[in-house]
Enzyme design. Structure first.
Site, PDB file in Angstrom:
ATOM      1  N   SER A  73      -1.360 -11.753  -5.336  1.00 38.09           N
ATOM      2  CA  SER A  73      -1.089 -11.878  -6.761  1.00 38.09           C
ATOM      3  C   SER A  73      -0.381 -13.175  -7.133  1.00 38.09           C
ATOM      4  CB  SER A  73      -0.267 -10.687  -7.243  1.00 38.09           C
ATOM      5  OG  SER A  73       0.920 -10.553  -6.500  1.00 38.09           O
ATOM      6  N   HIS A  79      -6.237  -8.080  -8.365  1.00 34.45           N
ATOM      7  CA  HIS A  79      -6.728  -9.359  -8.894  1.00 34.45           C
ATOM      8  C   HIS A  79      -8.148  -9.666  -8.449  1.00 34.45           C
ATOM      9  CE1 HIS A  79      -2.836 -10.431 -10.578  1.00 34.45           C
ATOM     10  NE2 HIS A  79      -2.337  -9.802  -9.528  1.00 34.45           N
ATOM     11  N   LYS A  99      -5.882  -5.614 -15.307  1.00 32.14           N
ATOM     12  CA  LYS A  99      -6.060  -7.068 -15.229  1.00 32.14           C
ATOM     13  C   LYS A  99      -7.441  -7.429 -15.783  1.00 32.14           C
ATOM     14  CE  LYS A  99      -2.076  -7.305 -12.574  1.00 32.14           C
ATOM     15  NZ  LYS A  99      -1.402  -6.852 -11.384  1.00 32.14           N
TER      16      LYS A  99
HETATM   17  C1  LIG Z   1      -0.317  -5.995 -11.161  1.00 33.41           C
HETATM   18  C2  LIG Z   1      -0.402  -5.486  -9.778  1.00 33.41           C
HETATM   19  C3  LIG Z   1      -0.163  -4.144  -9.490  1.00 33.41           C
HETATM   20  C4  LIG Z   1       0.350  -3.192 -10.521  1.00 33.41           C
HETATM   21  O1  LIG Z   1      -0.662  -2.754 -11.367  1.00 33.41           O
HETATM   22  P1  LIG Z   1      -0.265  -2.149 -12.793  1.00 33.41           P
HETATM   23  O2  LIG Z   1      -1.500  -1.421 -13.189  1.00 33.41           O
HETATM   24  O3  LIG Z   1       0.073  -3.294 -13.656  1.00 33.41           O
HETATM   25  O4  LIG Z   1       0.893  -1.237 -12.561  1.00 33.41           O
HETATM   26  C5  LIG Z   1      -0.363  -3.712  -8.208  1.00 33.41           C
HETATM   27  N1  LIG Z   1      -0.737  -4.557  -7.230  1.00 33.41           N
HETATM   28  C6  LIG Z   1      -0.958  -5.856  -7.466  1.00 33.41           C
HETATM   29  C7  LIG Z   1      -1.392  -6.738  -6.347  1.00 33.41           C
HETATM   30  C8  LIG Z   1      -0.783  -6.359  -8.742  1.00 33.41           C
HETATM   31  O5  LIG Z   1      -0.958  -7.661  -8.956  1.00 33.41           O
END
Ligand SMILES: *Cc1c(COP(=O)(O)O)cnc(C)c1O
Length: 393
Positions: free
Chosen positions: A186, A214, A245
């Site tokens: 991330s 991602h 995302k």
């Molecule tokens: C953003 C993210 C999460 C969390 O996801 P949410 O749905 O925003 O709680 C988990 N793992 C990674 C690698 C992320 O980038």
């Protein structure tokens, strides 16, 4: 009153002051996003290069409409846990689409990606088991691992030899072994060697779980994610990810076999003891996944734009829409972010503990609808006002 009886407020104020002194205090800033790449902050319109909304689907008219229609039909909330009465009819449609997209037998949708990881890991392993996690895995994978009570070891970032040595060293003293990694990291944007990890896991009778937050929608064949970056689908039995995302909505998921998903539905505490996602949110995810399936070329654009930006600055070619520019010092990174803001660009500074100490960075994220002229102007400012200044120091 002496110092031994510090009040709660004094405790909080002192702690904050100490963090402020290290440029590590954080603040929420109101950010008004109404269009694909624009955001208004403090009354100024900025072009955002820090949203994870890679396909700009959070603002897509047809997807917004899907959420509104579902809200009219089913109401604004699910009303209870999915295990009680909150399992409205849209969940099955979403889970079927995700399972098809990830080529898994089944899927379970959670309230968020964070909740998914907090629920999945402790449902699969516990005392007597071993978890091995890449050192740059997302905070919520680490939290899930801690919560599980399993023995927990970290392997060096993307270092298969280190992982293999740890697996060999622990041979015999754990009942089950679970390997955790981001599919796309991330904060660094690089990919895990998912195929090689899957092969290594199979050799050592370990279970592999990838967090593809991602990846879905933007990498791999047709945007299917990090398990699909090679010729064949990598054999990852636990494909976790988020709908918040590239999918533009909200929620987390696990794509896995029917048996594993049934166990998760029976044992994952964040699924059982938390209310189901609102119908409108689930409907938006369904519409977004249909859009992704029908627009494979559009899904390639975020990575293409990231590559163009990196190429122009002589940075390594990114594998995802994320391009980190590591400046090291938290204060310098905040100053660089402030400079970009005065030029009309929103690029937040990422500081420890989100990233390891000494690796504060600007994290640029690219989306399908970024304008190439805006990217060119951003390149110039980064080159002339941030990189050249550092070179001169
Ligand atoms: C953003 C993210 C999460 C969390 O996801 P949410 O749905 O925003 O709680 C988990 N793992 C990674 C690698 C992320 O980038």
């Amino acid at each position: 009153m002496n110092g031994r009886h510090t009040s709660l407020d004094e405790f909080a104020a002192e702690k904050l002051a100490a963090l402020e002194g290290k440029a590590l205090r954080r603040r929420l800033i109101e950010t008004d996003r109404r269009e694909a790449v624009r955001a208004t902050r403090n009354g100024r319109e900025l072009i955002s290069f820090c949203c994870n909304d890679y396909l700009n689907l959070s603002q897509h008219p047809a997807i917004k409409r899907a959420a509104m229609v579902a809200t009219e039909e089913y109401g604004v909330g699910a009303g209870a846990s999915r295990l009680v009465s909150g399992n409205h009819p849209l969940f099955a449609a979403l889970e079927r689409r995700l399972a098809d997209w990830k080529q898994s037998e089944d899927c379970v949708v959670f309230g968020s990606g964070y909740m998914a990881n907090l629920g999945i890991v402790p449902a699969l392993v516990g005392a007597g088991d071993l978890i091995l996690a890449d050192e740059l895995s997302h905070a919520c994978l680490m939290s899930g691992a801690k919560l599980s009570g399993a023995e927990f070891a970290i392997f060096r970032h993307n270092d298969l030899a280190h992982l293999e040595a740890l697996l060999a060293a622990h041979r015999g003293d754990a009942q089950h072994r679970l390997i955790l990694t981001d599919g796309i990291f991330s904060m660094d944007g690089d990919a895990a060697p998912v195929e090689a990890l899957a092969a290594l896991a199979a050799r050592h009778d370990a279970w592999l779980m990838t967090d593809d937050a991602h990846g879905i929608g933007v990498v791999g064949r047709d945007g299917r994610g990090s398990s699909f970056m090679g010729k064949e689908k990598a054999a990852v039995p636990l494909q976790m990810g988020t709908l918040s995302k590239a999918v533009g909505s909200y929620g987390g998921y696990l794509c896995a076999s029917r048996a594993v998903c049934d166990l998760i539905r029976t044992r994952a505490r964040t699924l059982i003891y938390s209310t189901g996602l609102p119908p409108g949110v689930v409907a938006a995810s369904i519409a977004a996944l249909d859009f992704i399936r029908d627009n494979p070329d559009f899904c390639k654009r975020p990575v293409e734009k990231a590559r163009g930006f990196a190429r122009a600055l002589g940075l390594p070619a990114p594998e995802s829409p994320i391009v980190p520019l590591i400046l090291g010092d938290a204060e310098q990174t905040l100053a660089a972010s402030a400079l970009l803001e005065t030029e009309g660009f929103l690029v937040t500074a990422i500081r420890p503990p989100t990233v390891p100490p000494g690796t504060a960075r600007l994290r640029f994220t690219f989306t399908a609808e970024h304008d190439d002229a805006d990217i060119a102007r951003l390149v110039n400012i980064v080159r002339e006002r941030i990189l050249s200044r550092r070179a001169a120091e």
